[in-house]
Design a protein around this motif. Structure first.
Motif, short mmCIF file in Angstrom:
data_model
loop_
_atom_site.label_atom_id
_atom_site.label_comp_id
_atom_site.label_asym_id
_atom_site.label_seq_id
_atom_site.Cartn_x
_atom_site.Cartn_y
_atom_site.Cartn_z
N LEU A 78 -2.27 5.06 6.74
CA LEU A 78 -2.82 4.00 5.89
C LEU A 78 -1.74 3.18 5.16
CD1 LEU A 78 -5.89 5.78 4.26
CD2 LEU A 78 -5.88 4.20 6.20
N ALA A 79 -0.66 3.85 4.75
CA ALA A 79 0.28 3.19 3.84
C ALA A 79 1.37 2.43 4.58
CB ALA A 79 0.92 4.24 2.93
N PHE A 133 0.89 -1.17 0.00
CA PHE A 133 0.00 0.00 0.00
C PHE A 133 0.91 1.21 0.00
CE2 PHE A 133 -4.46 1.33 1.25
CZ PHE A 133 -4.26 2.68 1.03
N VAL A 134 1.01 1.87 -1.15
CA VAL A 134 1.97 2.95 -1.33
C VAL A 134 1.23 4.29 -1.35
CG1 VAL A 134 3.71 3.93 -2.88
CG2 VAL A 134 3.50 1.44 -2.64
N LEU A 165 -13.79 5.70 5.87
CA LEU A 165 -13.62 5.09 4.54
C LEU A 165 -12.16 4.73 4.31
CD1 LEU A 165 -15.07 4.17 2.05
CD2 LEU A 165 -14.89 6.48 1.11
N GLY A 166 -11.24 5.55 4.83
CA GLY A 166 -9.81 5.24 4.73
C GLY A 166 -9.50 3.90 5.36
N GLU A 167 -9.99 3.72 6.56
CA GLU A 167 -9.73 2.46 7.25
C GLU A 167 -10.37 1.27 6.54
OE1 GLU A 167 -10.52 2.41 11.46
OE2 GLU A 167 -9.47 4.33 11.71
N MET A 197 -0.25 14.22 4.71
CA MET A 197 0.78 13.31 5.23
C MET A 197 0.23 12.41 6.33
SD MET A 197 3.69 12.04 5.03
CE MET A 197 5.10 12.87 4.31
N ALA A 198 -0.70 12.94 7.17
CA ALA A 198 -1.26 12.13 8.25
C ALA A 198 -1.97 10.91 7.67
CB ALA A 198 -2.23 12.97 9.08
N GLU A 199 -2.75 11.13 6.62
CA GLU A 199 -3.48 10.05 5.97
C GLU A 199 -2.50 9.01 5.44
OE1 GLU A 199 -7.34 10.78 3.60
OE2 GLU A 199 -5.74 10.77 2.11
N ALA A 200 -1.42 9.50 4.78
CA ALA A 200 -0.41 8.60 4.23
C ALA A 200 0.25 7.76 5.32
CB ALA A 200 0.64 9.41 3.46
#
Lengths: 252, 512
Positions: free
Chosen positions: A203-204, A33-34, A175-177, A197-200
């Motif tokens: 999740l990644a 997951f990039v 939805l991200g999770e 960046m927090a999302e990245a």
């Protein structure tokens, strides 16, 4: 390392005199997951679109499962790759079920109602949503349908271009999770473009930072948080870190 | 009120022709506009060029556009052969289709340009090819807007189709032009009501289809389509269902009362002899002559002076019989038209002034007129000041008027009475000359040529023995008094006769 599912070899994309992507080499391993992170205009979205040929590189080649995408017919290539993007793009004249089934339909395949129900369940929507029209849904529900549509044709690769950018924070988080779980359960390879960046980090499992068409940092989230990756990457990491510190202070 | 109902009831044929012409023009417009719109959506340059062209066409008055197709088609005969029709359905169809192009094209292009870019990106992203993107996404999303454009085009086309009368195509314009000619307002009103009603009906049905598309209600748009198809089908049946058209004798008439009456006189004779006839009314002078030469009109009445100056481009003014003989041999050699003979009366141009004015100011000839002309306004029909006869007379007498005004032939006489014109270019067989107590000024220098009414047959019609012998009794049968009486019977304000009734009156007076 096993054969990468996706490889970029000396890829450049020029618009006039500006270089959106500058001689970029990159391998992406199957199952990873990039996240592609960077400021607006850093070239991250352009790079993503060279994979399903919404953008054609000026020079260089993109290999998907060992094949040069330039040699594949666009429609067939795109049906093998799930694509989710910020403006969602549900077809307003088609029901939720028709939207979800569109990819297989283009390949003359009909999705049974049970499969539609399964896809809806994956994105946590009721089966009864199938007959609704897009304008009857909330923004979050629409992007859930967008994700279900991207997964309908059982792709190995999921491309997401700012997929949660237009959603409210609660929906965005949920939805991200959900997408991360689907990634794991379905054994997908996912490439997500985001400026957050927090999302990245959350999740990644691999974060690429882009600036002026080049990759300036390639780290796992823990390494970025530990201060690696250089100045540009750390400037991006500083934003959520500072916010977290402020919040911690406020709660004391 | 009864008259209006009768007039409306008599319009079945024109209504069917009008429906078919409008539907065909609209269909052709759609067939051209939609592929063009698809192309325009893929190319900015095509979008700009095609919209600019369609807008340019729209700036040409509909009447002029219709008229322009006559010379265009005439020159295209070099490519497509002599069989290419230059009058009637074809030019009307082409002109109206061009007219219908703009609203359809503009709406289609606008609809495409305004499609949500996210939807287009999604269409590409899910892997649609060109055709799938067009059929599954762009067409259904643009359909309501395109339909709105078609609706606008339909209303325009139905309105503009009334003008097709002037180029010899039957339409609901027939009663409007005929009524305007003779101040028969009931006829004008009937034509207007019928064409407006048709436009409203088309607008309603196409509106239902548009709403069906917009609200995705299949029953609504399908029902609308079926209703439109039924209407066009009924018109088709009415037009072509009964008998064949080929054997009909086509009788031409220019746009003034005498011509309408003479056409009916000819028609009634031929029908009595068992021919089927059809009328092409309201033709321009040059159009009527070319139509006879090409065989689109089989028979019509023209005037020697008109042929002499307009067709033969002659400027001299020989004696009556010499002129007639030269015309007969010129037509035989150049157009194949057969001049069957003179009808027996003359309808010359002449300057008319009210008789009391003539007495009071001592104006009895065009020479007298020339002295006072700089203080006067001269009125003429729309052709008059373009005709070589006017130029010949003007130069022969050195006429210089204060003002020059165009009127339709009917209104010209009213203008003389109301003082909007002081002198008019009148027709000597006109019943209103006596009725309005007008005086025709003498032409001592012989500048106006002779205008003997002559019966002309197309080359093909002149080989039809039965037709020729049915028409021969008309030769030398009509004197100017009989003609004036018949003309006045349709032109007067009260107790107007219809063209058919006036033609019967004329036949009776002429002893036919």
């Amino acid at each position: 390392m096993p054969d990468p599912i996706l490889s970029f070899r000396g890829v450049s994309k020029a618009y006039g005199t500006t270089r959106a992507i500058d001689t970029l080499d990159l391998d992406i391993e199957a199952g990873s997951f990039v996240a592609l992170v960077g400021a607006s205009g850093s070239g991250k979205s352009t790079l993503l679109k060279t994979v399903n040929r919404l953008v054609e590189p000026t020079i260089g080649e993109v290999l998907f499962e060992g094949e040069n995408v330039a040699g594949l017919p666009q429609p067939a290539l795109r049906r093998r790759i799930g694509y989710v993007f910020q403006s969602i793009g549900l077809f307003p004249h088609m029901s939720v079920a028709e939207n979800i089934a569109i990819g297989p339909r283009l390949g003359a395949e009909r999705l049974p109602a049970s499969r539609i129900a399964e896809l809806l369940a994956w994105v946590e929507l009721e089966e009864s949503m199938a007959d609704r029209m897009p304008d009857e849904l909330s923004g979050g529900q629409r992007q859930r349908v967008g994700v279900a549509r991207a997964l309908a044709a059982e792709p190995h690769l999921l491309l997401m271009d700012e997929p949660f950018g237009a959603l409210d924070p609660v929906t965005r988080d949920a939805l991200g999770e959900r997408v991360r779980k689907l990634h794991d359960e379905l054994g997908l390879t996912t490439v997500m473009v985001t400026h957050d960046m927090a999302e990245a980090l959350l999740l990644a499992d691999r974060v690429l930072v882009m600036d002026a068409g080049r990759i300036v940092a390639d780290e796992v989230p823990a390494a970025l948080l530990a201060g690696n990756g250089g100045e540009i990457a750390q400037a991006l990491v500083a934003v959520p870190r500072h916010q977290a510190e402020r919040l911690a202070e406020l709660s004391q | 009120m009864n008259g209006l109902w009768d007039a409306l009831a008599g319009l079945g044929d024109q209504l069917a022709a009008h429906v078919l012409l409008s539907a065909a023009a609209l269909a052709l417009g759609i067939v051209v506009a939609l592929p063009l719109a698809v192309w325009a959506s893929r190319s900015e340059r095509v979008a700009r060029a095609s919209l600019a062209f369609a807008s340019l066409v729209q700036t040409i008055p509909a009447l002029a556009l219709l008229a322009l197709f006559f010379p265009i088609l005439l020159s295209l005969r070099a490519v497509f052969g002599e069989g290419l029709p230059t009058l009637g359905f074809l030019p009307a169809l082409l002109a109206l289709a061009l007219y219908a192009l703009l609203p359809i094209l503009r709406n289609a292009v606008t609809a495409q340009a305004n499609l949500d870019p996210g939807v287009i990106e999604a269409a590409e992203g899910v892997g649609m090819n060109f055709r799938q993107r067009l059929m599954l996404v762009e067409a259904p999303l643009a359909a309501p807007y395109i339909m709105a454009g078609i609706r606008t085009a339909a209303v325009w086309t139905i309105g503009a189709a009334t003008l097709a009368t002037t180029i010899g195509q039957k339409s609901l314009g027939d009663p409007i032009f005929a009524g305007l000619q003779t101040q028969n307002w009931v006829l004008v009103l009937a034509g207007c009501i019928a064409s407006a009603g048709l436009a409203l009906l088309a607008d309603t049905l196409l509106g239902a289809i548009e709403r069906g598309f917009r609200e995705r209600r299949r029953g609504l748009w399908l029902g609308g389509f079926v209703a439109v198809a039924l209407g066009v089908g009924a018109a088709l049946f009415a037009q072509f269902g009964g008998g064949d058209d080929e054997d009909r004798v086509v009788i031409g008439a220019k746009g003034f009362s005498e011509q309408y009456v003479l056409a009916r006189l000819i028609g009634q004779r031929l029908e009595a002899e068992g021919f089927a006839v059809e009328y092409r009314d309201g033709l321009g002078s040059a159009v009527a002559h070319s139509a006879a030469a090409s065989g689109e009109v089989d028979v019509y009445v023209d005037y020697t002076g008109t042929i002499w100056t307009n067709q033969m481009k002659r400027e001299d003014n020989p004696p009556r019989d010499t002129m007639y003989d030269e015309i007969v041999s010129w037509e035989t050699e150049n157009t194949g038209i057969r001049v069957l003979g003179r009808l027996g009366f003359e309808n010359a141009y002449g300057f008319a002034v009210p008789a009391d004015v003539s007495r009071m100011r001592g104006i009895e000839s065009i020479e007298d007129l020339a002295n006072v002309a700089p203080e006067l306004t001269v009125g003429g029909d729309p052709e008059f000041f373009e005709r070589p006869e006017w130029i010949a007379v003007r130069d022969a007498y050195g006429l210089r008027f204060a003002e020059q005004r165009n009127f339709s032939p009917t209104f010209m006489y009213n203008a003389l009475q109301s003082g909007e014109a002081d002198v008019i270019g009148a027709y000597t067989s006109d019943g209103r000359i006596e009725a309005d107590n007008l005086f025709i000024l003498a032409d001592p220098r012989g500048a106006f040529p002779n205008y003997d009414a002559v019966l002309l047959l197309s080359p093909e019609a002149s080989r039809d023995e039965a037709l020729v012998s049915a028409l021969l009794p008309l030769v030398d049968a009509i004197d100017v008094e009989a003609m004036r009486e018949a003309n006045y019977a349709v032109d007067r304000e009260e107790e107007k006769l219809s063209f058919d009734e006036a033609a019967r009156l004329l036949a009776e007076r002429a002893g036919l």
